[in-house]
Design a protein around this motif. Sequence first.
Motif, PDB file in Angstrom:
ATOM      1  N   PRO A 146       5.259  10.610  11.700  1.00 14.82           N
ATOM      2  CA  PRO A 146       6.165  11.329  10.395  1.00 14.82           C
ATOM      3  C   PRO A 146       5.573  12.681  10.001  1.00 14.82           C
ATOM      4  CG  PRO A 146       5.067   9.370   9.627  1.00 14.82           C
ATOM      5  CD  PRO A 146       4.561   9.644  11.059  1.00 14.82           C
TER       6      PRO A 146
ATOM      7  N   ILE B 250      -0.528  -1.521  13.170  1.00 14.84           N
ATOM      8  CA  ILE B 250       0.444  -1.995  12.310  1.00 14.84           C
ATOM      9  C   ILE B 250       1.870  -1.824  12.679  1.00 14.84           C
ATOM     10  CG2 ILE B 250       0.881   0.047  11.220  1.00 14.84           C
ATOM     11  CD1 ILE B 250       0.775  -3.181   9.295  1.00 14.84           C
TER      12      ILE B 250
ATOM     13  N   ALA C 186       5.776   4.785   4.003  1.00 18.88           N
ATOM     14  CA  ALA C 186       5.094   4.933   5.292  1.00 18.88           C
ATOM     15  C   ALA C 186       5.173   3.665   6.199  1.00 18.88           C
ATOM     16  CB  ALA C 186       3.592   4.985   4.795  1.00 18.88           C
TER      17      ALA C 186
ATOM     18  N   LYS D  41       0.016  12.126   4.286  1.00 15.74           N
ATOM     19  CA  LYS D  41      -0.441  11.213   3.173  1.00 15.74           C
ATOM     20  C   LYS D  41       0.643  10.471   2.542  1.00 15.74           C
ATOM     21  CE  LYS D  41      -4.220  14.053   1.143  1.00 15.74           C
ATOM     22  NZ  LYS D  41      -4.292  15.159   0.416  1.00 15.74           N
ATOM     23  N   GLN D  42       1.971  10.824   2.565  1.00 10.26           N
ATOM     24  CA  GLN D  42       2.874  10.236   1.778  1.00 10.26           C
ATOM     25  C   GLN D  42       3.800   9.439   2.692  1.00 10.26           C
ATOM     26  OE1 GLN D  42       3.856  10.418  -1.272  1.00 10.26           O
ATOM     27  NE2 GLN D  42       2.079  12.087  -1.517  1.00 10.26           N
ATOM     28  N   LEU D  43       4.073   9.679   3.978  1.00  9.70           N
ATOM     29  CA  LEU D  43       4.587   9.111   4.933  1.00  9.70           C
ATOM     30  C   LEU D  43       3.914   8.192   5.977  1.00  9.70           C
ATOM     31  CD1 LEU D  43       7.766  11.507   5.571  1.00  9.70           C
ATOM     32  CD2 LEU D  43       7.361   9.801   3.794  1.00  9.70           C
ATOM     33  N   GLY D  44       2.624   8.725   6.201  1.00 10.70           N
ATOM     34  CA  GLY D  44       2.060   8.293   7.485  1.00 10.70           C
ATOM     35  C   GLY D  44       0.939   7.209   7.162  1.00 10.70           C
ATOM     36  N   ILE D  45      -0.098   7.542   6.545  1.00 10.98           N
ATOM     37  CA  ILE D  45      -1.038   6.533   6.324  1.00 10.98           C
ATOM     38  C   ILE D  45      -0.816   5.336   5.145  1.00 10.98           C
ATOM     39  CG2 ILE D  45      -3.006   8.209   7.175  1.00 10.98           C
ATOM     40  CD1 ILE D  45      -3.620   8.209   3.840  1.00 10.98           C
ATOM     41  N   LEU D  46      -1.428   4.217   5.393  1.00 10.87           N
ATOM     42  CA  LEU D  46      -1.363   3.046   4.533  1.00 10.87           C
ATOM     43  C   LEU D  46      -2.909   3.065   4.101  1.00 10.87           C
ATOM     44  CD1 LEU D  46       0.341   0.949   6.863  1.00 10.87           C
ATOM     45  CD2 LEU D  46       1.376   1.731   5.000  1.00 10.87           C
ATOM     46  N   ALA D  47      -3.018   4.003   3.038  1.00  8.22           N
ATOM     47  CA  ALA D  47      -4.416   4.164   2.468  1.00  8.22           C
ATOM     48  C   ALA D  47      -5.187   2.924   2.186  1.00  8.22           C
ATOM     49  CB  ALA D  47      -4.046   5.097   1.231  1.00  8.22           C
ATOM     50  N   ASP D  48      -4.565   1.769   1.724  1.00  6.41           N
ATOM     51  CA  ASP D  48      -5.460   0.651   1.428  1.00  6.41           C
ATOM     52  C   ASP D  48      -5.845  -0.205   2.511  1.00  6.41           C
ATOM     53  OD1 ASP D  48      -5.410   1.048  -1.347  1.00  6.41           O
ATOM     54  OD2 ASP D  48      -3.240   0.232  -1.644  1.00  6.41           O
ATOM     55  N   LEU D  49      -5.413  -0.038   3.620  1.00  8.14           N
ATOM     56  CA  LEU D  49      -5.503  -0.575   4.970  1.00  8.14           C
ATOM     57  C   LEU D  49      -6.561   0.095   5.627  1.00  8.14           C
ATOM     58  CD1 LEU D  49      -3.059  -2.147   3.922  1.00  8.14           C
ATOM     59  CD2 LEU D  49      -2.312  -2.031   6.245  1.00  8.14           C
TER      60      LEU D  49
ATOM     61  N   SER E 203       0.996  -1.076  -0.059  1.00  7.30           N
ATOM     62  CA  SER E 203       0.101  -0.009  -0.129  1.00  7.30           C
ATOM     63  C   SER E 203       0.775   1.287   0.088  1.00  7.30           C
ATOM     64  CB  SER E 203      -0.788  -0.034   1.378  1.00  7.30           C
ATOM     65  OG  SER E 203      -1.637   1.074   1.302  1.00  7.30           O
ATOM     66  N   ASN E 204       2.000   1.141   0.812  1.00  7.86           N
ATOM     67  CA  ASN E 204       2.739   2.361   0.972  1.00  7.86           C
ATOM     68  C   ASN E 204       3.980   2.175   1.573  1.00  7.86           C
ATOM     69  OD1 ASN E 204       3.899   4.821   1.400  1.00  7.86           O
ATOM     70  ND2 ASN E 204       2.211   6.021   2.011  1.00  7.86           N
TER      71      ASN E 204
ATOM     72  N   GLN F 201       8.435   3.936   7.791  1.00  8.64           N
ATOM     73  CA  GLN F 201       8.494   4.871   9.151  1.00  8.64           C
ATOM     74  C   GLN F 201       7.694   4.414  10.228  1.00  8.64           C
ATOM     75  OE1 GLN F 201       9.206   8.291   8.871  1.00  8.64           O
ATOM     76  NE2 GLN F 201       9.568   8.835   6.929  1.00  8.64           N
TER      77      GLN F 201
ATOM     78  N   ARG G 105     -11.713   1.592   4.872  1.00 10.78           N
ATOM     79  CA  ARG G 105     -10.169   2.288   4.637  1.00 10.78           C
ATOM     80  C   ARG G 105     -10.009   3.506   5.104  1.00 10.78           C
ATOM     81  NH1 ARG G 105      -8.367   1.527  -1.091  1.00 10.78           N
ATOM     82  NH2 ARG G 105      -8.462   3.676  -1.106  1.00 10.78           N
TER      83      ARG G 105
ATOM     84  N   GLN H 270      -6.208  -1.565  11.015  1.00 10.71           N
ATOM     85  CA  GLN H 270      -5.172  -2.172  10.714  1.00 10.71           C
ATOM     86  C   GLN H 270      -3.733  -0.959  10.755  1.00 10.71           C
ATOM     87  OE1 GLN H 270      -6.235  -3.707   6.796  1.00 10.71           O
ATOM     88  NE2 GLN H 270      -5.695  -5.678   7.528  1.00 10.71           N
TER      89      GLN H 270
ATOM     90  N   ARG I 176      -1.328   4.619  16.465  1.00 14.12           N
ATOM     91  CA  ARG I 176      -0.419   3.812  15.933  1.00 14.12           C
ATOM     92  C   ARG I 176       0.983   3.874  16.766  1.00 14.12           C
ATOM     93  NH1 ARG I 176       1.871   4.624  10.237  1.00 14.12           N
ATOM     94  NH2 ARG I 176      -0.108   3.939   9.569  1.00 14.12           N
TER      95      ARG I 176
END
Lengths: 344, 530
Positions: free
Chosen positions: B357, B377, A212, B361-369, A208-209, A215, B416, B373, B432
Amino acid sequence: MTSKPRSATETIRNLWERLLVDPTLGVISLLLIFALIAAFALPVFYAGNNIYNLVGSSITVMILSIGMTVVLISGGIDLSVGAVMALCAGVAATVLKMGAPLFVAFVCAILVGIAAGLLNGLLVTRVGLPDFIATLAMLGFASGVLYIATQGVPIIGYMTSEYYIVGGLDPLVGPVTFPILVAVVLALIVGWVLSRTKLGTHFFAVGSNAVASRQSGIPVRWVKTQAYMLSGTCAAVAGIILAGRNNNVPADLGTGYEIQAISAAIIGGASLMGGRGRVLGAVLGALTLALAINIINLAGVPSSFQKIVIGVILILAVIANYLSELARGATQRRRAKRLSSIDA
Amino acid sequence: MTDRAETPSAQSLVLEARGVTKHYEGVTALDHATLAVGPGEVHALLGGNGAGKSTLISIISGVTKPDSGKILLGGEVMPASGPLAAISAGISTIYQELSLVPALSVLDNIFLGREIKRKTLGLPLTSDRRSMELAVRDLAADFGVTANELHTPVSEFGALKKRSIEIVKALAFDPKVLILDEPTSGLEDAERQVLFGYMRSMRERGVSLVWVTHHLEELFGLADKATVFKDGRTVATVATESTSIDKLITLMFGADREEFGGGDTRKIAHLQPSSERPVILRARNLTRGSVVRDISLDVHEGEIVGLAGLAGAGRTEVVRTLMGLDALTSGSVELNGRRLSLRNSTAAYRAGLAMLPEDRKQLGILADLSTAQNISISRLSTVTAAGFWMSRRKELALAESYRGQLGIKTPDVNARIGNLSGGNQQKAIVARCLNTSPKLLIFDEPTQGIDVSAKVEVHALVRDYAANGGAAILIASEIEELLELSHRVLVLKKGQIVGEVRNIPAAIEAGEFARIKSEVLTLSAAGQAS
């Protein structure tokens, strides 16, 4: 929030909605459509061992696509599965010919598969090659090794009576063949790993990312490497079975299998962007492919059209998955609206 | 829709939205929203995250189709037929995420998809860069883009210049309405002032500006009117000259302003000096090339240590080395007296470090999860049975407990996380981090891009964490935020510590906020390493 169904209509509605939000809805409907076509247009579909053979012929792609699904979920792609499968088939056949017992031959083949996967993973995560390049190189390497070892002559004369069972040419128990059993067990194990273990959750997170995920403390490189090792293992298992089914191992045994494996995984709802995919989808995807090829064979269409058919099915499947995604969104909206109206 | 300022008659309106409604997966994003923008007007759109501003502008600019309602441009109904139709009708949009192609030149970006063609062999195939340059040269000069720069790839410019290029790109096709979505994000203070100058000169050209912003203090002296949204509904349209920040906040959140931007209702939860408490983190001589140079710092139990500095001072770089995300050239880190080997982030988390972080959007969330989760994680062992297989029941219970504790607003923690608003995503990432029971928690820009009310809540989370004995490092570009939360601030410049300001809560209590603020700012700009 979760209200218990109060009447029969509500139960039916809930069931219907459960089906609509199921991510495998797309491939299931595609499979059903093909099965209906076969059942009504081609009476010969039910003749003899046709369905039995159809399932048997789908097993190799099915096993490959299970591993492929894991790689796709983790955000990679494995172009080497066909070549690695053929190499492992060659290893199993050669070791058998040297007089080793079946078990030893299989362990050797599986070790080679795992090693190929590990190498893929290291090339991607440590050397930093793109997935596409690393596994393309592995495709070339594995098929090259098999060519040199066989010098272009198919390996023969390794079949034993037990290997006929392993290849599915002789049934194991009743109508169940060994390959079917292996595919089912493998699907259950990998499905369980994906949905019920930490590693499975990590596969989805990394796909997914990846940034991230790193991190948040996930060992991204090791997770990706494990995905490739799983795919390599699946390729080895598929190779062992195909060597038995095929009676000989030609150097080009694996040609084209990577495309079919990727297609089956995508038909089953895996995303090339990572983070999405299901083992059940891959299994159904492989069956869909086999069914479609079976239909055109029965209909007397030349086998050279198979590749075109695979292409068309791929497009149909992506459309079907998109439609099922829409249906899911609409259903969730409806349900949320109903829930909020109940709350109010 | 009460309390509306004098509405111009429908004929004189440039842009109007009537009864616009939009639902997303189970969420009502807009509920009969309205908007009326007059000619040559700077019209601010205000509201918390999830209030519906973004959805409304995406409908106005033709990207999203409304479920019902209509958009009128110059009194005529606009057909909902896509973004290109909106642009040719005269509505241009500059999005928060810059939408320039980095590899193309400024000129090619401006004319992307609308190139002026020259005939080659009777066919309009070749781009006529000369005519294109002539067409925009004067306009570009007005917004600080020189003729030379027109032929330079966009990737070579900074945030402000890119914003100027977007403005030129939008104005090149004579829009009637220009929508600006958070145009000041990513800009330094001085750059903001330049941008505001540009906005004034666009107004003078007769372009109506629709301006989405979270920074209320920016409005005054620039915006003519402001329309406030809340929960997808239009709350009010007010003239900015007859309102105040407090009134606007009341409209936005329905409650009185609390703890916002250095107001005097600030709460200091923990005043005791913490230097006598045990040291949790002891970092010595951290060095990474020339980016991080000889940084030594201690963080005590219950203490929040702020890192101040200008952009590029190396704040994020320092904490990345602590988290094992970047390798150290030299230096050592001890946590609770135990030396850490910072091989990778997994080892850092295992040792008891955690980081929220920057750039959610780029470093934090896992958008598909799912949200659930995303919460578990970083330490999945908290939701496994027998330490191995995942338990959906435990995962759900964990997510529900954090949902209650941190006030994460979502109809379903199994949906999601991508569907949540920014503030709620951020709270899930705080959850988290907390779920790893960290000994030291690093907050890197914890309130970036989230609305005022979520900001207040995240501030409370940071304070609670420290008040319960946790140790924290905080990075925040907003100096007020940094000072309000930190016990002690280290000022960085060019990868080095150039100064330290201690006992901040006591200083604020004594009414010396302005003094320490200027002290930190002076050090950031002009400090010398000892």
